[in-house]
Design a protein around this motif. Structure first.
Motif, PDB file in Angstrom:
ATOM      1  N   UNK A 160       0.797  -1.232   0.000  1.00  0.00           N
ATOM      2  CA  UNK A 160       0.000   0.000   0.000  1.00  0.00           C
ATOM      3  C   UNK A 160       0.828   1.280   0.000  1.00  0.00           C
ATOM      4  N   UNK A 210       3.303  11.467   0.167  1.00  0.00           N
ATOM      5  CA  UNK A 210       4.244  12.595   0.152  1.00  0.00           C
ATOM      6  C   UNK A 210       5.692  12.108   0.097  1.00  0.00           C
ATOM      7  N   UNK A 223       4.708   9.196 -12.680  1.00  0.00           N
ATOM      8  CA  UNK A 223       3.875   9.305 -11.469  1.00  0.00           C
ATOM      9  C   UNK A 223       3.187   7.960 -11.206  1.00  0.00           C
ATOM     10  N   UNK A 224       2.607   7.382 -12.261  1.00  0.00           N
ATOM     11  CA  UNK A 224       1.913   6.093 -12.093  1.00  0.00           C
ATOM     12  C   UNK A 224       2.850   5.044 -11.499  1.00  0.00           C
ATOM     13  N   UNK A 272       4.491   6.674  -7.708  1.00  0.00           N
ATOM     14  CA  UNK A 272       3.579   7.025  -6.602  1.00  0.00           C
ATOM     15  C   UNK A 272       2.402   6.049  -6.653  1.00  0.00           C
ATOM     16  N   UNK A 288       1.030   4.292  -4.416  1.00  0.00           N
ATOM     17  CA  UNK A 288       0.403   4.053  -3.111  1.00  0.00           C
ATOM     18  C   UNK A 288      -1.105   3.873  -3.254  1.00  0.00           C
ATOM     19  N   UNK A 289      -1.688   3.159  -2.313  1.00  0.00           N
ATOM     20  CA  UNK A 289      -3.150   3.020  -2.305  1.00  0.00           C
ATOM     21  C   UNK A 289      -3.765   4.154  -1.487  1.00  0.00           C
ATOM     22  N   UNK A 346      -6.580  10.419  -5.819  1.00  0.00           N
ATOM     23  CA  UNK A 346      -5.597  10.343  -6.910  1.00  0.00           C
ATOM     24  C   UNK A 346      -5.595  11.547  -7.858  1.00  0.00           C
ATOM     25  N   UNK A 347      -6.766  12.020  -8.314  1.00  0.00           N
ATOM     26  CA  UNK A 347      -6.698  13.163  -9.244  1.00  0.00           C
ATOM     27  C   UNK A 347      -6.015  14.371  -8.616  1.00  0.00           C
ATOM     28  N   UNK A 348      -6.244  14.562  -7.330  1.00  0.00           N
ATOM     29  CA  UNK A 348      -5.630  15.710  -6.659  1.00  0.00           C
ATOM     30  C   UNK A 348      -4.146  15.479  -6.413  1.00  0.00           C
ATOM     31  N   UNK A 349      -3.779  14.236  -6.129  1.00  0.00           N
ATOM     32  CA  UNK A 349      -2.350  13.947  -5.970  1.00  0.00           C
ATOM     33  C   UNK A 349      -1.633  14.285  -7.273  1.00  0.00           C
ATOM     34  N   UNK A 350      -2.200  13.821  -8.385  1.00  0.00           N
ATOM     35  CA  UNK A 350      -1.556  14.078  -9.678  1.00  0.00           C
ATOM     36  C   UNK A 350      -1.483  15.579  -9.960  1.00  0.00           C
TER      37      UNK A 350
END
Ligand code: FES
Ligand code: FES
Lengths: 753, 158
Positions: free
Chosen positions: B45, B106, B124-125, B128, B130-131, B137-141
C-alpha cells in the motif's frame, strides 16, 4: 429556529453563560495533564474562555470549536467550524477544532446532541445542527460586542465585528476578540440575535478553505487512533475466529509467554459482555448497540511487533461453527439462488397489478453483487484502559454515541464512567459506525485491567473480520408496452446480511412516480453466517447499480436511446432529475459518435431518498469506456452532474464526489470477498485489488450546473457509488454488446469481434 | 534483542529491538514517530513509505538488522529535506481526505522529485503507486504537476 427551539436554546445559553452552571469542570480542566498525547485532536481540551461548550476563545484570539462530528475524511468537522465562523465573524486562520466529548454530552444532557445522527461523522450540514452552529456563532458574537460596549461605555450597535476584531465605528477604537472574551463569557443574552439571511453569508457557499486537518496531515503530526500514545501503554495483537460465528476451542499460552516482551494472553468471550446497566436506555441517534463481542484471543506485549509475532506463534484451535461447512462462497450464495428460484418473497411495495399485464415484450434478468470490504487504510484499532469503575478509551469511531454505548454494554459501567477520546479516522466508509471494533478493544483491555492497551488488528485480521457490504441478488422482470416502455415491473431481491435496506429499489422513482403503472417489489432476508455492515451507501450501491442497468436493458430492448428512455420515465415526476440527466449527458457529449469498441453509459440515482422529490442527493454519471478486441477495459472519462440542493463548500463537495466515483469504480470493477471453508480468502491488498493512481480515469469532471438551489444541503459522499457502477456497465454494453449483471467486472470476458 | 543504530531525520539514534522488527515498528513503537503509517504490512500500500538512504522504501518490509547504520527520513523530517513546498501544496489543494495514506504519498512524491524534476504521468503512475482508499488520486496528480511547475520556476529564477 422554531420558537420552541429558540426558547430551549435560550435556556441552554443562559445556563452556560459564565461556564459553570451545572457544576461541571470547565473544558480546559479536563485536559489530561499526564503527558497523554492525542493532541491536537483532543477532546475536552484547549485553553481559553468557554463561551459555550461548543466555543472557546483564547486571549490570543484562537477560537476552538468543539464539533460533535468526527472527521472521517469528508471535511464534516471543518464544515461545522465554518458554520460557526460565518456568524461569529472570526478570522478563519484562528479557528481550531476539537472533537466534542460524548461523555460531556451525556453529563450535560445532550449539549452536543443536535439534529439527525448527532455525533456521527457523516454530516457537516445537517439542517438542525447547521442552524445551531450558526446561532451559537451569532450568540458568541453578540456577547463579545456587548462586552466591548460595556468596556467602552458606548452603544452596542455602534460596534462591528469582523475577522476577530471589534471596531467602534464612530471612534475607530478596536479590541480583539481575545481581549474581551473573558467578560463576554459572563454576558447573559436573553434575546438571541437574529442570524444573517443566506444571501448575506460571506463565507459559507463562497469560500472553500482547505480542511483544518490538512496541515497536520501533511507534516505527519495528525493523530489517528493507531497513533495514540498513553503513558504506560502496552500493545495487543488480536485474532478472532476466521469463520464468523465460530468460537475459540483451545489455545496454549505457555508456548508464547516466554517470548520477548510478552505480558499476557487473554481471551475474549462474548459471554463476558456485562450488558447496559439496568434502567438505562440508549437515548440517541445511530448509537444503537448492534454488535456482540466475537470469540477471540489476544497477545499483550510491550510492543506491537512482539505481540504480533507471539500471536502468530500461538497454537489456537477454533470451533468453526455452522459457517465452517460452506466449501466456498458459491455454497453460501446457493441459499439465495434457491430463494430466488422460488419466485417472489414478501411484497413490500406494489402498484397496479403486475399479473394483469399480458403480451408485450418480456425481459427477465438476474443481477448479483458480492460481499466487499470497506478497506479503510487505517487498520482497525483502539486504545482503552478499563478498571473496576472506569473505562477510558481513545478510538477512531465513526459514531461517538455508538462507541460510548458499546463500551457501556461491554463493561456494564454507567455512561458517566466511560470517557471517550475521539481521534482522527483513517477512513471508514461505514466500517466504524457500529463500533464492533470499539467493543473488541474494550473487551481485550477488560482482561488486562488498569493498564492502557492499544489493540491493533493486522490488515489480515481487519479484512477477515470485515462487516462486509451486504450481498444482494435481484431478479427483475419487465413487460414492455407497444412503445417499448415498461408496463409491468417486478423485482425480487435477496438480501444476505444484517444491513438490509431497500433504498433505490423499493423507492425507485420509476416505481413511486407511477411512470411504470404496475409494479411489485418483494424481498427475502437471508442472514448468512458472514457478518455485514454499512458500506458507503449501504445496499443502495447495489440496488441503484442493478435498477439502472436493468432499465438500460429495457431501453435497449425498446431500441430507445437510454437518456431519452429515462427522461420519459422521470422528467415529469421531478424536473430536477431531468436537469441532472440532461446536464451530465450534454457535458459528456452524449450522442456524439464514437469509434468501434468505445461506448458511453448513463445512470442516475439518489441517496438516501430517491422516492421523494426535492430530497437527498441526485447523481447522474456518464461513463465513457474503450474496450480492446481482446477485452481490456479502460475508463476514459466520467462526467458527473448532481443536485444536493445547495452547497456550503464547493471544493469539499467536489472532493467527495471525485472520491466516491473512484470508490464506486473500484467496487464494481475489482472488489469481491470469497470464502474457503467458510473463512474469508482475500485478507490483504495482494489479492484484493485496489485502483492506484494509474488506474483511475484520466478525466473525472464534476459539473455543478444541475444544482437546483432548493433549500437543502444534502451530503454527497454516498450518492455516486451506485450510478457510476451502472453507468460503467451500460457503457461496456454500448461498446461491446455485453451486458454485465454481476460484479466484479474484472472477472467478465469483454473481448469482441 | 540487539542494539541498532540509525540516523533518523538527521539524528543519530540507537534502539534495542529484536533484529527482525520492521523499520516501520521501530519508528512507530520504539522511537514514537507515528507519522509513518501502517497499512498492509506486506509492501502493497505504501502508507509506510520513508526515505532509506535517499530512496523511497516501504518500511514495513525492511528489518531493523538489515539497515543498521542507515539514514532514514520520515514524514516528520520531510520539511527539512526539501519537502515543505509539497506539504504546503498538499494543504492548499485540499489533497487529503482522511489523510491516512498521505504521509506515504508525500514521501514517495518527494523521492520521485529527486529523480526527475518534471515527472511525466507515466512516471507518477510508476513511482507514486500508493493506495488511497479515499480516491484522492486526481488531486495527488494535480498537486505533483503543480509542484513540478513551481520547482522549475524556482530553479529558473535561481
Ligand atoms: S504498510 Fe508498508 S506498504 Fe503497506
Ligand atoms: S486520503 Fe484517505 S486513504 Fe488516502
Amino acid at each position: 429556529m422554531s420558537e420552541i427551539d429558540r426558547r430551549s436554546f435560550l435556556i441552554t445559553s443562559g445556563l452556560f453563560s459564565g461556564g459553570m452552571a451545572l457544576g461541571v469542570a470547565p473544558a480546559s480542566a479536563a485536559e489530561p495533564k499526564d503527558g497523554t498525547s492525542h493532541a491536537p485532536w483532543a477532546t475536552d481540551g484547549s485553553g481559553g474562555v468557554e463561551m459555550h461548550p461548543w466555543i472557546s476563545i483564547a486571549p490570543d484570539d484562537i477560537v476552538t470549536i468543539r464539533v460533535p462530528t468526527p472527521e472521517v475524511g469528508n471535511g464534516a468537522a471543518t464544515q461545522v467550524a465554518m458554520n460557526v465562523c460565518e456568524e461569529l465573524q472570526c478570522d478563519w486562520s484562528k479557528v481550531r477544532i476539537e472533537f466534542a466529548s460524548v461523555r460531556r454530552d451525556y453529563l450535560e444532557k445532550g449539549i452536543y446532541t443536535v439534529g439527525r445522527q448527532p455525533m456521527f461523522s457523516g454530516h457537516g450540514t445537517d439542517p438542525e445542527r447547521m442552524k445551531m452552529a450558526l446561532q451559537l456563532g451569532a450568540s458568541a458574537r453578540e456577547r463579545l460586542q456587548r462586552a466591548a460596549a460595556f468596556r467602552w461605555k458606548v452603544w452596542q450597535d455602534e460596534i462591528d465585528a469582523k475577522d476577530s476584531v471589534l471596531t467602534h465605528r464612530p471612534t475607530g477604537r478596536t479590541l480583539r476578540f481575545g481581549e474581551v472574551a473573558a467578560e463576554a463569557a459572563n454576558v447573559l443574552v436573553y434575546n438571541e440575535p437574529d442570524m444573517k439571511s443566506e444571501a448575506e453569508w460571506t463565507f459559507l457557499g463562497k469560500a472553500s478553505p482547505f480542511k483544518l486537518t490538512a496541515p497536520a496531515i501533511a507534516d505527519g503530526s495528525a493523530v489517528y487512533g493507531i497513533d495514540v500514545k498513553v503513558p504506560g501503554m502496552v500493545h495487543a495483537a488480536l485474532k478472532q475466529c476466521p469463520v464468523h460465528g465460530g468460537k475459540l476451542k483451545s489455545h496454549d499460552p505457555k508456548v508464547v509467554l516466554g517470548m520477548p516482551g510478552v505480558r499476557a494472553v487473554v481471551v475474549v468471550d462474548p459471554a463476558k459482555s456485562r450488558g447496559v446497566p439496568k434502567g438505562l436506555t440508549n437515548p440517541v441517534g445511530m448509537g444503537m448497540i448492534l454488535t456482540t463481542a466475537q470469540s477471540g484471543v489476544a497477545v499483550i506485549a510491550d510492543h506491537y511487533w512482539q505481540a504480533k509475532k507471539a500471536l502468530d506463534a500461538l497454537p489456537v484451535e477454533w470451533d468453526l461453527g455452522p459457517g465452517g461447512k460452506f466449501a466456498d462462497e458459491k455454497a453460501v450464495y446457493a441459499q439465495g439462488k434457491a430463494a430466488l428460484a422460488k419466485g417472489k418473497g414478501p411484497v413490500i411495495r406494489a402498484r397496479g397489478d403486475v399479473s394483469s399485464v399480458k403480451g408485450g415484450k418480456v425481459l427477465d434478468a438476474s443481477y448479483a453483487t458480492p460481499w466487499c470490504e470497506n478497506a479503510a487504510m487505517e487498520p482497525l484499532n483502539g486504545t482503552a484502559m478499563v478498571t473496576a469503575d472506569k473505562c477510558e478509551m481513545w478510538v477512531p469511531a465513526q459514531d461517538q454515541h455508538a462507541a460510548l454505548w458499546v463500551a457501556v454494554d461491554e463493561t456494564g459501567l454507567m455512561p458517566d464512567k466511560v470517557d471517550m477520546h475521539q481521534t482522527l479516522i483513517g477512513g471508514a466508509f461505514g466500517r466504524r459506525t457500529a463500533s464492533d471494533d470499539v467493543r473488541m478493544v474494550v473487551a481485550v483491555a477488560k482482561e488486562y485491567p488498569g493498564v492502557p492497551v492499544k489493540v491493533i488488528w493486522s490488515r489480515e485480521e481487519t479484512m477477515a473480520q470485515g462487516r462486509f457490504r451486504t450481498p444482494i441478488m435481484t431478479r427483475f422482470k419487465a413487460v414492455l408496452d407497444k412503445e417499448g416502455m415498461p408496463e409491468a415491473f417486478t423485482a425480487h431481491t435477496i438480501l444476505g446480511g444484517l444491513i438490509a435496506m431497500m433504498s433505490s429499489l423499493e423507492d425507485s422513482p420509476y416505481v413511486v412516480s407511477g411512470a411504470i403503472p404496475n409494479a411489485e417489489i418483494s424481498s427475502t432476508f437471508l442472514p448468512y453466517h458472514v457478518q455485514t455492515g454499512a458500506y458507503r451507501g449501504p445496499c443502495y450501491n447495489s440496488h441503484s447499480f442493478m435498477v439502472e442497468s436493468f432499465i438500460d436493458e429495457c431501453a435497449a430492448a425498446a431500441k430507445i436511446d437510454p437518456l431519452d428512455y429515462r427522461l420519459r420515465l422521470i422528467d415529469k415526476w421531478d424536473p430536477a432529475w431531468g436537469v441532472v440527466l440532461k446536464t451530465a449527458a450534454a457535458k459528456a457529449d452524449w450522442g456524439k459518435p464514437l469509434p468501434k469498441g468505445e461506448g458511453r453509459g448513463i445512470a442516475i440515482a439518489n441517496w438516501p431518498n430517491a422516492g421523494l422529490r426535492k430530497n437527498g442527493t441526485t447523481v447522474c454519471c456518464v461513463v465513457h469506456v474503450a474496450v480492446s478486441r481482446s477485452g481490456a477495459l479502460s475508463v476514459k472519462q466520467v462526467d458527473l452532474a448532481f443536485d444536493c440542493g445547495k452547497i456550503a463548500n464547493r471544493d469539499a463537495v467536489a472532493a467527495q464526489l471525485e472520491g466516491a466515483v473512484i470508490f464506486g469504480l473500484n467496487s464494481v470493477i475489482n472488489e469481491e470477498i470469497t470464502l474457503k471453508n467458510g473463512a474469508v480468502v482475500e485478507t490483504n491488498f495482494d489479492v484484493y485489488p485496489m485502483m492506484r493512481i494509474g488506474d483511475v480515469p484520466p478525466v473525472i469532471n464534476i459539473h455543478f450546473d444541475a444544482l437546483s438551489g432548493d433549500d437543502r444541503f444534502q451530503p454527497v459522499g454516498e450518492a455516486p457509488v451506485g450510478p457510476v457502477a451502472a453507468a460503467l456497465g451500460n457503457a461496456i454494453f454500448a461498446a461491446t454488446g455485453k451486458r454485465l449483471r454481476q460484479t466484479p467486472f474484472r472477472k467478465a470476458r469483454l473481448n469482441w469481434t | 534483542m540487539s542494539e541498532i543504530t540509525l540516523k533518523v531525520n538527521g539524528q543519530l539514534l540507537s534502539v534495542d529491538v529484536a533484529p527482525d522488527t520492521p523499520l516501520l515498528w521501530v519508528l512507530r513503537d520504539h522511537l514514537g514517530m507515528t507519522g509513518t503509517k501502517f497499512g498492509c504490512g506486506i509492501a502493497q500500500c505504501g502508507a509506510c513509505t520513508v526515505h532509506l538512504n535517499g530512496e523511497a522504501t516501504r518500511s514495513c518490509s525492511v528489518t531493523a538488522e538489515a539497515i543498521s547504520g542507515a539514514e532514514v527520513v520520515t514524514i516528520e523530517g520531510l520539511s527539512q529535506t526539501g519537502g515543505a513546498v509539497l506539504q504546503k501544496l498538499w494543504a492548499d489543494m485540499n489533497v487529503s481526505q482522511c489523510g491516512y495514506c498521505q504521509a506515504g504519498v508525500l514521501m514517495a512524491t518527494a523521492a520521485m522529485f529527486k529523480q526527475t524534476a518534471k515527472p511525466t504521468d507515466a512516471e507518477i503512475d510508476a513511482l507514486v503507486s500508493n493506495i488511497c482508499r479515499c480516491g484522492t488520486y486526481p488531486r495527488i496528480r494535480a498537486a505533483i504537476h503543480k509542484a513540478a511547475g513551481m520547482m522549475v520556476a524556482e530553479g529558473a529564477a535561481a
